[in-house]
Design an enzyme around this catalytic site. Sequence first.
Site, PDB file in Angstrom:
ATOM      1  CB  ALA A 112     -11.086  -5.438   9.848  1.00 43.76           C
ATOM      2  CE  LYS A 113      -6.990 -12.277  10.734  1.00 42.60           C
ATOM      3  NZ  LYS A 113      -7.835 -13.234  10.002  1.00 42.60           N
ATOM      4  N   GLY A 114      -7.076  -7.923  13.508  1.00 48.01           N
ATOM      5  CA  GLY A 114      -6.523  -7.336  14.720  1.00 48.01           C
ATOM      6  C   GLY A 114      -5.506  -8.274  15.327  1.00 48.01           C
TER       7      GLY A 114
END
Length: 423
Positions: A112-114
């Site tokens: 994931a990444k934000g």
Amino acid sequence: MIEPEGALCKRSNLLEAAMLQVNSAAELLKLDPGIKKILMEPKRVLTVSIPIRMDDGTVEVFKGFRVQHNLTRGPAKGGIRYHPEVDMEEVTALAMLMTWKCAVVNIPYGGAKGGVICNPKLLSMGELERLTRRFTTEISIIIGPGKDIPAPDVYTNPQVMAWIMDTFSMEHGFSVPAVVTGKPIEIGGSQGRNEATGMGVVFATEEAASRLGMHLTGSRVAVQGYGNVGAVAADGLKNLGCIIVAVSDSRGGIYSAPGLDLGAVSRFKESTGSVMGFPGAKPITNEELITLDCDILVPAALGSVITMENAGQVRARLVSEGANGPTSFEADEILYKRGITVIPDILANAGGVVVSYFEWVQGLQNFYWTRDEVISQLRRRISDSFQDVFVLKEEYGVSMRTAAYLLALSRVAKAMSLRGLYP
Ligand code: NAD
């Protein structure tokens, strides 16, 4: 934390390089076309607007993202970056890279990444805290200790993680330390997290050197980026007998043939803000550092610094990728053809996510490990993963990077086929 102007990989390159790597590994693996199709797309993409009351009383609305690429092997894991130029394409590419990184080191996470589009340098502490708390609330529908566990990335730090942890905990009515990693030690952070990525680079380099029959004692090392990763890696390699001939930061680099006194360099950087101007060393540019006469090159700053243009001039025998995406797809092929070994980012810099995993496990169990336990478990993980990649490299006759992708892709694909396609 890395400077914003230099921090980001050229984003199209990053996504393109990741896709090209996946394609070539999928072909070698004869991967099921359905599985490949699924892996080319993120599983979940959330865009949120973040309204904040600024210190002057006005309301500002920021935009944020959280992308979960694949959750087959476990909850999503990946950092959150605050940057004026962060965008969905970049966050998606980085989320995909996290899936491969977690699979290479065999930790039970998906990627994931934000990101939040903002310039944290222009925000007060209060504004940054309100931004973080509101962003946390907006993405709280998809994060959680069993769902998705954020961590620091460019321009976010342990304090930001503390606010995320507190906001999520307040919304649930009890403390939930395992919702983020990279927290301050005082609220459930892990010993060894700060130096984990740099130490991982050191352990991976040691493994590569022993396979190449290279003696680390006396090996000359150039490190681009004397920050969290680069400084720890430089120090660790020096402790193994290497001579650190060059280091750099965003303002440029310094070179000393007999080797730099790293303690003095760190003190100098702390007092002046840069390694540039360090007495007795010759100034060099960041471009010169990449093609310097040395045995080991550690790019530990930016993406896309080894390119088609300079890959032919790299003189190191071993490149250990501390940074994410420092070598372009084309440059990688040039280095491989020239017999230069590259330890790919998804293996070389995986120490950070490995110790994040340890932090999460400790948080879930409310049981804390000593630094020695953390570092020795980290060493074991990196050594085992290196060996797993090396076996595939020999079997398929490919580069370490392609072998790492083969390993990652096969682990994720195996998990997907075992679980089957829902419904
Ligand atoms: P950092 O901010 O602590 O250090 C980065 C260093 O790079 C600083 O010394 C900075 O001055 C220098 N730098 C900035 N622009 C530069 C330029 N144009 N040329 C040369 N040097 C420049 O960041 P970090 O945490 O050490 O991260 C470094 C790299 O490692 C990044 O690519 C990051 O994505 C990657 N990485 C970090 C971690 C981690 O746990 N910190 C984990 C995995 C990957």
